[in-house]
Write an enzyme that holds these catalytic residues in place. Structure first.
Site, PDB file in Angstrom:
ATOM      1  N   ASP A   1       0.855  -1.176   0.000  1.00 26.65           N
ATOM      2  CA  ASP A   1       0.000   0.000   0.000  1.00 26.65           C
ATOM      3  C   ASP A   1       0.897   1.232   0.000  1.00 26.65           C
ATOM      4  O   ASP A   1       2.094   1.147   0.313  1.00 26.65           O
ATOM      5  CB  ASP A   1      -0.900  -0.040   1.242  1.00 26.65           C
ATOM      6  CG  ASP A   1      -1.929   1.076   1.251  1.00 26.65           C
ATOM      7  OD1 ASP A   1      -2.395   1.450   0.159  1.00 26.65           O
ATOM      8  OD2 ASP A   1      -2.263   1.570   2.337  1.00 26.65           O
TER       9      ASP A   1
ATOM     10  N   ASP B   1      -0.253   5.031   1.043  1.00 28.73           N
ATOM     11  CA  ASP B   1      -0.489   5.897   2.193  1.00 28.73           C
ATOM     12  C   ASP B   1      -0.486   5.094   3.481  1.00 28.73           C
ATOM     13  O   ASP B   1      -1.192   4.092   3.612  1.00 28.73           O
ATOM     14  CB  ASP B   1      -1.833   6.619   2.036  1.00 28.73           C
ATOM     15  CG  ASP B   1      -1.815   7.626   0.902  1.00 28.73           C
ATOM     16  OD1 ASP B   1      -1.049   8.604   1.000  1.00 28.73           O
ATOM     17  OD2 ASP B   1      -2.547   7.426  -0.080  1.00 28.73           O
TER      18      ASP B   1
END
Length: 259
Positions: free
Chosen positions: A13, A15
């Site tokens: 991922d 953020d």
């Protein structure tokens, strides 16, 4: 906790893992550099459908994280792939930003508000009453309802912002039609990512900062999962979930030596 398997592909991922509140997470540059130098396949995944991979590449580059455009996979790309598989050359009414519209253009979709095959809801910072009203009427008239991701809120420097899931709920309440969410935690996004880099779930690790999206999505797709504590999910929240990540680490810096 499960025994770790040798990994030849990493999905991470963005953020909360590589960046947090506009700054790089310590160790992110080293982790990406180690992946690049090792020659292992990897993708940076994000439910953010607003920006194109090129936009996100530039954003990461400004923070000193060198990720090539082709190594960034968004929920907009996953949504466009899904629609192209389901109804090639179709049409869609889109509420969203350039990331979503560009992805649909690139698979040959026509963007139209006249009897479209789909209403596609993505992330935007400029939701308008007129656009939402148009979407409600089109869905009520029979357009299929698709949304990029179910996240109810998104982060900002000023606090939480309403996100795709919240607006989707508004349209669903008005129409009685639930959307099909393509992005995380739908394992379809994970399988699309694996297909993009021609990787196998048995030898791929997913890194994320959220139990309810990243870890759930990776687990359901058959991947080993690593939860980092540099983002949304706190350590004391892990036991609230009926499933667990394969590993828990403080941040991406703890994984550099594992590549």
């Amino acid at each position: 906790m499960t025994t770790r398997r040798p990994a030849d592909c990493w999905l991470t991922d963005m953020d909360g893992v590589l960046i947090h509140e506009g700054s790089p997470v310590p160790g992110a540059q080293d982790f990406i550099a180690r992946l690049r130098d090792s020659g292992k396949r990897y993708l940076v995944l994000t439910n953010n459908s607003m920006q194109t991979p090129r936009d996100l590449q530039a954003r990461l580059d400004r923070m000193g994280i060198a990720v090539p455009e082709e190594a960034i996979f968004t929920s907009a790309l996953a949504t466009a792939q899904f629609l192209d598989d389901q109804r090639p050359g179709g049409s869609a009414y889109v509420i969203g930003e350039a990331g979503m519209t560009t992805a649909l253009y690139e698979v040959g979709y026509v963007l139209s508000d006249h009897d479209p095959d789909y209403v596609v809801l993505g992330e935007t910072r400029t939701y308008s009453f007129e656009a939402i009203t148009k979407a409600i009427r089109l869905v009520s008239d029979g357009a299929r309802f698709i949304a990029t991701n179910p996240d109810p809120t998104g982060p900002s420097n000023e606090g939480a912002l309403p996100a795709t899931g919240s607006v989707a709920a508004l349209i669903s309440k008005a129409t009685g039609v639930e959307p099909y969410f393509v992005g995380k935690p739908n394992p379809m996004m994970m399988r699309s990512a694996l297909n993009t880099v021609q990787a196998h779930s048995e030898s791929t690790i997913m890194i994320g900062d959220r139990m309810d999206t990243d870890v759930l999505c990776g687990m359901e797709a058959g991947l080993e999962t690593v939860l980092v504590l540099s983002g949304i999910t706190r350590k004391d929240e892990i036991d609230r979930f009926p499933y667990r990540p394969s590993r828990v680490v403080d941040s991406i810096a703890d994984l550099v030596a594992d590549v």
